[in-house]
Design an enzyme around this catalytic site. Structure first.
Site, mmCIF file in Angstrom:
data_model
loop_
_atom_site.group_PDB
_atom_site.id
_atom_site.type_symbol
_atom_site.label_atom_id
_atom_site.label_comp_id
_atom_site.label_asym_id
_atom_site.label_seq_id
_atom_site.Cartn_x
_atom_site.Cartn_y
_atom_site.Cartn_z
ATOM 1 N N TRP A 113 -3.967 6.183 -2.094
ATOM 2 C CA TRP A 113 -4.446 6.212 -0.718
ATOM 3 C C TRP A 113 -3.314 6.744 0.127
ATOM 4 O O TRP A 113 -2.158 6.735 -0.300
ATOM 5 C CB TRP A 113 -4.945 4.846 -0.238
ATOM 6 C CG TRP A 113 -3.937 3.808 0.117
ATOM 7 C CD1 TRP A 113 -3.443 3.535 1.359
ATOM 8 C CD2 TRP A 113 -3.301 2.880 -0.767
ATOM 9 N NE1 TRP A 113 -2.558 2.487 1.300
ATOM 10 C CE2 TRP A 113 -2.446 2.063 0.001
ATOM 11 C CE3 TRP A 113 -3.373 2.650 -2.138
ATOM 12 C CZ2 TRP A 113 -1.678 1.055 -0.545
ATOM 13 C CZ3 TRP A 113 -2.598 1.639 -2.680
ATOM 14 C CH2 TRP A 113 -1.773 0.862 -1.888
ATOM 15 N N ASP A 132 -0.241 2.720 -6.648
ATOM 16 C CA ASP A 132 -0.058 1.439 -7.314
ATOM 17 C C ASP A 132 0.610 1.674 -8.655
ATOM 18 O O ASP A 132 0.321 2.650 -9.345
ATOM 19 C CB ASP A 132 -1.399 0.737 -7.525
ATOM 20 C CG ASP A 132 -1.954 0.157 -6.239
ATOM 21 O OD1 ASP A 132 -1.199 0.034 -5.258
ATOM 22 O OD2 ASP A 132 -3.148 -0.176 -6.216
#
Length: 189
Positions: A113, A132
């Site tokens: 993102w 992540d």
């Protein structure tokens, strides 16, 4: 055992002689109300014993992690670091990695993102890619949840509430990195 039964019977009969059904119901009601109010009492909770942000579990203060560059100011182990304006998760810089790299034993998710954060050193906005790191259990240190510029989940590329590890070999989340992609363009007027 018969002696115990006789004592219990005698005790029960004495209580029955001295009290009525209404008083018994009143005592049960008071007991239930008192039991329900126990969680409202001020007690030392386990969460209060957790270290504050930026502290080690032993209670010692975490040393700041500066980048060492004048054009990249701030503590990379602090939620107030300028690159973390749209982050949601544990900071990899506190978990054995850095602001750009995952800790050993984890892999960076290919799905990301993005956010746009302003660097206080030059006042320019930069596009930040939040990836992540996946593969081992959650780091559990330096949790940050900043939602500046967060969009609804109908725009997933700008939302930080997803498990972005679903695009990697392991869907187990560890921590998040914030890599600078480039300078954001000014909006035309």
């Amino acid at each position: 055992m018969a002696q115990f039964d006789k004592i219990a019977e005698r005790f029960t009969r004495q209580i029955a002689r001295r009290s009525s059904r209404r008083s018994l119901l009143a005592m049960l009601g008071m007991g239930m109300t008192g039991a329900a109010s126990i969680p409202l009492l001020p007690v030392a909770r386990a969460a209060a014993a957790e270290p504050a942000h930026g502290a080690h579990p032993g209670g010692a203060a975490r040393p700041p992690i500066p980048s060492g560059l004048d054009q990249d100011p701030g503590d990379q182990a602090s939620c107030d670091y300028w690159r973390y304006c749209a982050i949601d998760g544990f900071l990899c810089s506190c978990c054995g990695g850095s602001v750009n790299t995952c800790p050993p034993g984890t892999e960076m998710s290919p799905i990301t993102w993005i956010g746009t954060c302003t660097n206080p050193a030059d006042g320019r906005a930069y596009v930040i890619s939040y990836n992540d790191c996946c593969g081992t259990s959650s780091c559990g240190q330096c949790l940050c949840n900043r939602n500046e510029g967060d969009r609804p989940q109908v725009r997933p590329q700008s939302n930080n509430d997803y498990n972005w590890c679903l695009g990697s070999a392991s869907s187990v989340y560890n921590c998040s990195v914030a890599a600078v992609i480039g300078v954001a363009l000014d909006r035309p007027k």
